[in-house]
Design a protein around this motif. Sequence first.
Motif, PDB file in Angstrom:
ATOM      1  N   UNK A   1       0.911  -1.358   0.005  1.00  0.00           N
ATOM      2  CA  UNK A   1      -0.217   0.420  -0.560  1.00  0.00           C
ATOM      3  C   UNK A   1       1.008   1.225  -0.146  1.00  0.00           C
ATOM      4  N   UNK A   2       0.297   2.198  -0.329  1.00  0.00           N
ATOM      5  CA  UNK A   2       1.399   3.700  -0.810  1.00  0.00           C
ATOM      6  C   UNK A   2       1.809   4.741   0.607  1.00  0.00           C
ATOM      7  N   UNK A   3       0.637   4.103   1.585  1.00  0.00           N
ATOM      8  CA  UNK A   3       0.995   4.702   2.342  1.00  0.00           C
ATOM      9  C   UNK A   3       1.218   3.949   3.541  1.00  0.00           C
ATOM     10  N   UNK A   4       2.400   3.154   3.286  1.00  0.00           N
ATOM     11  CA  UNK A   4       3.225   2.885   3.793  1.00  0.00           C
ATOM     12  C   UNK A   4       4.422   3.038   4.568  1.00  0.00           C
ATOM     13  N   UNK A   5       5.288   2.947   5.761  1.00  0.00           N
ATOM     14  CA  UNK A   5       6.310   3.444   6.516  1.00  0.00           C
ATOM     15  C   UNK A   5       7.381   3.288   5.488  1.00  0.00           C
ATOM     16  N   UNK A   6       8.703   4.047   6.295  1.00  0.00           N
ATOM     17  CA  UNK A   6       9.732   4.360   5.566  1.00  0.00           C
ATOM     18  C   UNK A   6      10.913   2.966   6.721  1.00  0.00           C
ATOM     19  N   UNK A   7      11.573   2.028   6.765  1.00  0.00           N
ATOM     20  CA  UNK A   7      12.951   1.638   7.317  1.00  0.00           C
ATOM     21  C   UNK A   7      13.595   3.032   7.314  1.00  0.00           C
ATOM     22  N   UNK A   8      14.775   2.044   8.733  1.00  0.00           N
ATOM     23  CA  UNK A   8      16.430   2.664   9.228  1.00  0.00           C
ATOM     24  C   UNK A   8      16.988   2.736   6.969  1.00  0.00           C
TER      25      UNK A   8
END
Length: 761
Positions: A594-601
């Motif tokens: 889904x487009x509104x996923x989160x970033x990662x480190x």
Amino acid sequence: MTLDRRDLLIRTLGGVLALGIPRRALAQADVARVDDLIAKMTLEEKAGQMTCLADSFRPFNPPNPAAGIQDEKRLADEIRKGRVGCLFNGIGVAGARRAQEMAVKNSRLGIPLLLAGDVIHGLKTIFPVTLGEASCFDPMLVEKTARVMAVEATAAGLHLTFAPMVDVARDQRWGRVVEGAGEDVYLTGLLSAARIRGFQGRDLRRDDSLLACPKHFAAYGAVAAGLEYGSVDISDETLRETHLPPFGKAFAAGALTTMAAFNEINGVPATADRELLTDILRGEMQFRGFVFSDYTADEELVAHGFAEDERDAARLAVLAGVDMSMQSGLYIRHIPDLVKSGAVPMATVDVAVRRILYVKTAMGLFDNPYRSLDEEVEKARIGTPAHHALAREAAARSVVLLKNDGVLPLDPAAGQKIALIGPFGEDKANLYGPWAFYGDPDKGIDIATGLRAAMPDPAKLTVELGCAVNGPIKDGIARAVAAAKAADVVILAVGESQAMSGEAQSRTMIELPSSQQALADAIAATGKPVIVLLRHGRALALHDGVANAQALLATWFLGSETGHALADILFGKVDPSAKLPVSFPWESGQEPFFYDRKSTGRPTVDNGSTEYKARYATTDNSARFPFGHGLSYTDFALSDLKLSDTALRWDGAVEITVRLTNKGKRKGSEVVQLYIRDRVASRTRPIRELKRIQRVTLSPGDSTQVRFTLSRTDLEFVGAGNRRIAEPGLFDLWVGQSSTGGLHGQFTLYAAVPTSPPPKG
């Protein structure tokens, strides 16, 4: 027997304020009538009001599983004894009137039945599936189509529909993606509220008002691996931030019923989850209507391993807050004894019955039990030319132009030879999609019929099957290739059958069946221009001859006017303006995506190194076609992004303006989309979140200024202690034509008192 504080409150106030039924909908006489009925009711009659059974008096959709179906004689006896409060999924005024007369004239207390049904995207006039219609990104159109559905459903003798489905769907493997508005929280809430306004109208007592039942409460769209009826394991923050807000919009729009989900959440099945159905639903969210179980879901608590037996399942469900049991019959069989034994307080049962009776009263059923049961209205209001005209408009406006290398629109006057190839070219059985069982498939307009009606010389259209939906046919590809070579342009109609989407249709691979992919690759090898019409109920992973076609359109299941609507788009009578409500991945294995996923480190940055970054070995983390994507036959451009202030005060607002210009040669519509990102927060935030949309129509060469306003409440998220908070700091903002790219700006949210924003965290 002890009463908790809420039970005492409900009894003290007569239920009107506690249940939230508007005073204008219930006069004091109505309250007194409900009080009087409850005082007179036996335990069995109370359990009867809490029981919803399949309708045997009218043509009925065969359920799956076919559990507890009663013949007409036995069901009639149950109604006369006051042991039924609601019938569902039968249509037709004559049968409904017989059932209602039994309830009103032959039962001891004369309490009218509530008549319900699954009118998901149309009764007889079938509109695009909900996911397809969500592509219009237009609440006004959604409200209009829902109003027509309500007019037809009530004309056929229904009072309530088990819709809309407001589950946010994050995994395209899940079959029920097709019933909702896609992957985004904001869009789902916006369109769900519009649908409820359309269903219910402005007055619940009107004979064409169809009571809405937003479902499934809650988090059904988060089932693990997209597996139907599966488990959900999520944080409280995700539950409250992603899966509950669309329900809040639905309740604010006036919905007075909801349905508990099949799934469990964090180890507790929703049907037995008191924290979910009472503490959250009625406490935090202030819902004041009544709750249905889903089909036999209370009975299924035994299979979950959560209840010892059916009696225990009934106890758990009613104590959790399920007011009406659907089809299992558990409440009528076990509630009387559960109350007598002290396992369930009488006050709990009285609260449930009061909720149900207040909703029936608000609908005017006590004053007019035969509302929506007029045979003359039934003849006049169903399948009218105006309804079909709206279905054609909605279908055309639901088609997403994913790709176009200049082959579209076709010129009907050019006299091109067209080869329509694929299993859906002349197919009528798969026009409507799932959950359209009241419609007549023979009356739908297939693609070939629609094209011929729009062509000056229909003889220039050649139709070849090529293959079946799920397998090859003898010489099918050879005949299709010959037809393609003899044509000037090929229209390839491929995708899913309607049996491949919907309830219990989870898929591990969201791709075309191999027979269709082989057909597409063979047609692509001819070198002729190919226009692909996808038929589907979810986002698909597309490959080779499909993905590389000269033009590609997401056409979903478009309903009654499929063929005419597609001809309108292909020949340029209607300019495509729809946008994707779900992201199309490169590969099935990217799901859930889904487009509104989160970033990662270790995020993968465009054009940067991918070594030791968050990525798959075979593809990156992008979408082939992102959420919000959709092309037009004209060319829109955004420019001149301005913010009224780069500082957003705590109780203030910031206005965002942008100029939209139609640089093309045709009139068209664009959906301008505003996204934000909270740069630093005490909880990690999505890389983008949709916050506003605006549909704009412009003639060639025209431009206009588009305005949006954001305030602090638009920046809130669920923080520690499940509190909604906004934190001062820097925010990114994009205004664009999809969830990628766009014009970029920034603003800073300032705290209530300090003159400069304090550091976050």
